[in-house]
Design a protein around this motif. Sequence first.
Motif, short mmCIF file in Angstrom:
data_model
loop_
_atom_site.label_atom_id
_atom_site.label_comp_id
_atom_site.label_asym_id
_atom_site.label_seq_id
_atom_site.Cartn_x
_atom_site.Cartn_y
_atom_site.Cartn_z
N TYR A 209 -0.25 -15.59 44.07
CA TYR A 209 0.96 -15.84 43.29
C TYR A 209 2.25 -15.80 44.10
CZ TYR A 209 -1.73 -14.96 38.95
OH TYR A 209 -2.61 -15.01 37.91
N TYR A 210 2.34 -14.85 45.03
CA TYR A 210 3.64 -14.52 45.63
C TYR A 210 3.74 -14.84 47.11
CZ TYR A 210 4.03 -12.09 41.18
OH TYR A 210 4.05 -11.78 39.84
N VAL A 211 2.86 -15.68 47.61
CA VAL A 211 2.96 -16.23 48.97
C VAL A 211 3.13 -15.13 50.01
CG1 VAL A 211 3.88 -18.22 50.23
CG2 VAL A 211 4.27 -18.07 47.78
N GLY A 212 2.44 -14.00 49.83
CA GLY A 212 2.49 -12.93 50.80
C GLY A 212 3.73 -12.06 50.73
N ARG A 213 4.55 -12.24 49.69
CA ARG A 213 5.77 -11.43 49.54
C ARG A 213 5.65 -10.58 48.28
NH1 ARG A 213 8.03 -16.81 50.61
NH2 ARG A 213 8.24 -17.01 48.35
N TRP A 214 5.85 -9.30 48.42
CA TRP A 214 5.73 -8.40 47.28
C TRP A 214 7.07 -7.73 46.99
CZ3 TRP A 214 1.82 -8.26 43.96
CH2 TRP A 214 1.81 -7.25 43.00
N LYS A 215 7.41 -7.62 45.71
CA LYS A 215 8.61 -6.92 45.29
C LYS A 215 8.20 -5.73 44.42
CE LYS A 215 11.60 -11.03 45.21
NZ LYS A 215 12.48 -11.87 44.36
N PRO A 216 8.92 -4.61 44.52
CA PRO A 216 8.55 -3.42 43.73
C PRO A 216 8.46 -3.69 42.23
CG PRO A 216 10.18 -2.85 45.39
CD PRO A 216 10.05 -4.35 45.42
N GLU A 217 9.28 -4.62 41.71
CA GLU A 217 9.26 -4.87 40.27
C GLU A 217 7.96 -5.50 39.79
OE1 GLU A 217 12.31 -7.94 42.01
OE2 GLU A 217 11.62 -5.89 42.41
N TYR A 218 7.17 -6.05 40.71
CA TYR A 218 5.87 -6.61 40.30
C TYR A 218 4.87 -5.52 39.92
CZ TYR A 218 7.61 -10.77 42.82
OH TYR A 218 8.35 -11.84 43.29
N ASP A 219 5.08 -4.28 40.42
CA ASP A 219 4.12 -3.20 40.15
C ASP A 219 3.98 -2.93 38.66
OD1 ASP A 219 3.16 -2.50 42.74
OD2 ASP A 219 5.03 -1.46 43.16
N ARG A 220 5.08 -3.08 37.92
CA ARG A 220 5.01 -2.83 36.47
C ARG A 220 4.02 -3.77 35.80
NH1 ARG A 220 9.06 -4.52 31.99
NH2 ARG A 220 8.39 -3.24 30.22
N PHE A 311 10.46 -25.92 43.40
CA PHE A 311 11.04 -24.74 44.06
C PHE A 311 10.28 -24.55 45.38
CE2 PHE A 311 11.49 -24.15 39.51
CZ PHE A 311 12.81 -23.77 39.36
N PRO A 312 10.75 -25.16 46.46
CA PRO A 312 10.02 -25.06 47.73
C PRO A 312 9.88 -23.61 48.18
CG PRO A 312 11.69 -26.79 47.83
CD PRO A 312 11.94 -26.04 46.56
N GLY A 313 8.66 -23.25 48.57
CA GLY A 313 8.41 -21.93 49.11
C GLY A 313 8.09 -20.87 48.08
N LEU A 314 8.26 -21.17 46.79
CA LEU A 314 7.91 -20.19 45.77
C LEU A 314 6.47 -20.41 45.30
CD1 LEU A 314 11.05 -19.72 43.50
CD2 LEU A 314 10.32 -18.43 45.50
N GLY A 315 5.93 -19.36 44.67
CA GLY A 315 4.54 -19.39 44.28
C GLY A 315 4.32 -19.62 42.80
N HIS A 316 3.38 -18.87 42.24
CA HIS A 316 2.86 -19.15 40.90
C HIS A 316 3.83 -18.77 39.78
CE1 HIS A 316 -0.26 -20.02 38.02
NE2 HIS A 316 -0.23 -18.79 37.53
N ALA A 317 4.74 -17.86 40.03
CA ALA A 317 5.62 -17.37 38.96
C ALA A 317 7.08 -17.42 39.41
CB ALA A 317 5.22 -15.94 38.56
N PRO A 318 7.65 -18.61 39.54
CA PRO A 318 9.04 -18.70 40.02
C PRO A 318 10.03 -18.00 39.11
CG PRO A 318 8.27 -20.83 39.16
CD PRO A 318 7.08 -19.94 39.26
N GLN A 319 9.71 -17.87 37.82
CA GLN A 319 10.61 -17.19 36.89
C GLN A 319 10.69 -15.70 37.19
OE1 GLN A 319 7.53 -18.05 36.26
NE2 GLN A 319 6.59 -16.89 34.60
N MET A 320 9.71 -15.17 37.93
CA MET A 320 9.71 -13.76 38.30
C MET A 320 10.13 -13.56 39.75
SD MET A 320 6.12 -12.98 36.32
CE MET A 320 5.96 -11.24 36.70
N GLU A 321 9.85 -14.55 40.60
CA GLU A 321 10.22 -14.44 42.01
C GLU A 321 11.72 -14.62 42.23
OE1 GLU A 321 7.32 -16.07 45.11
OE2 GLU A 321 6.94 -17.34 43.37
#
Length: 337
Positions: A209-220, A311-321
Motif C-alpha cells: 500500500y505505502y511504497v515502503g514508507r510508513w507513518k505513525p498514523e497508519y498504526d491505528r 498521483f505519481p509515487g503514491l500507493g494504494h491509499a492516496p487519501q491517507m498518504e
Amino acid sequence: MPLIRAFCIAGLLTAGAAPVFAATEGPAYGPELQGFEYPYPVKHFNFQSQGKSLQMGYMDVPANGQANGRSVVLMHGKNFCGATWEGSIKALSDAGYRVIAPDQIGFCTSSKPDHYQYSFQQLAINTHQLLEKLGIQKATLVGHSTGGMLATRYALLYPKQTEQLALVNPIGLEDWKALGVPYSSVDQWYERELKLSAEGVRKYELNTYYVGRWKPEYDRWVDMLAGLNKGPGHIQVAWNSALIYDMIFTQPVYYEFKDLQMPTLLLIGTSDNTAIGKDLAPPEVKAKLGNYAVLGKQVAKLIPHATLVEFPGLGHAPQMEEPAQFHKALLQGLNAL
C-alpha cells in the motif's frame, strides 16, 4: 471514444528511512468492532437479507456550513472500514456535502452472518436500501480499493441514482484469474485469515500500500483490522473475510467498465501494486500484476466519460498518504464532472 482528461499531482515524498514498528500486537475488539472509536457517531440500519436479520453500521455526517444539496456515499476497501474515511468525511462535509459512510455486511461495525452468499450485487442492494431509508434519491459514489468494485457494481445496477462515480485505486482493474493467478478455495482463505496478525498486516501494507514508507498514523488502522481479527468474534470475522475474498476474485467488474455512463473520476496512486492472490502466482505472472501506472490509463480508456487523476509515487491509499493533495483533487474533480 471515451473522454479522458489526465492530470498529474507532483511533488510527492521520496523513500525515507526504514519504518520503526511498535513491538506490541495491539488491542482486541468485539465482533462488530466494539471498543474501537469511530470519528463520528455510528448508527445502525436493520434489515432482512437472505432470510437473516442483519444490521449495517454507518455514519451520516451533515454538511458543515453551507450545504450544496448533494450527497456522497463512501465505500471502503477490504482491509478498511468506514472509519478509515475520516479525513475524506471532514473534507467533503466542509465542502458542503452530506456524507454517508457505511460498513458493508461482513465488515467492521456490521453483521457477520454464519452463512451469506456474498456478491457485489447483494452489497449494492443493501446499500441502496440504506440510502432509501435515509431519503437519498441520488448520490455521488466514492469507492476505494474493493469499494471501487462495489461502487462500479452499484452504478451499473442503479445508474439513475448515481450522479457521479469516483474510484480511488480500485482493485479489479484487471481479471486476475484470467491472467493466471491460481484459485484459492474459501477454506484456504479461511486458514490464511485465522493467522492474521498486526505485524503481518503492517508488513503487507508497507510493501503493497505505502511504497515502503510508513507513518505513525497508519498504526491505528492496523490495530483496527488486527484487533477485529483477534477478538472474541475472530472465527466469524475470518470466515466472512474468506467469503469476501472469494467474491472479489471470482466476480470481476473489469468487463463492464465500458457500460458506465455517468461521469467517472479515476484517482490513482501510480506506485500501487495491489493484486489479489499475487503472492500465489508464478513469477512471470506476478511480475505483470498490479501495475497501477498502466492500469489507470487502460481503464480510463474503457470508461466512456472518464477523468484520470494520477498521483505519481503514491500507493494504494492516496487519501491517507497525502490527504491535502488528494482531497483538493477529489473536490476539484467532482466539481468539474
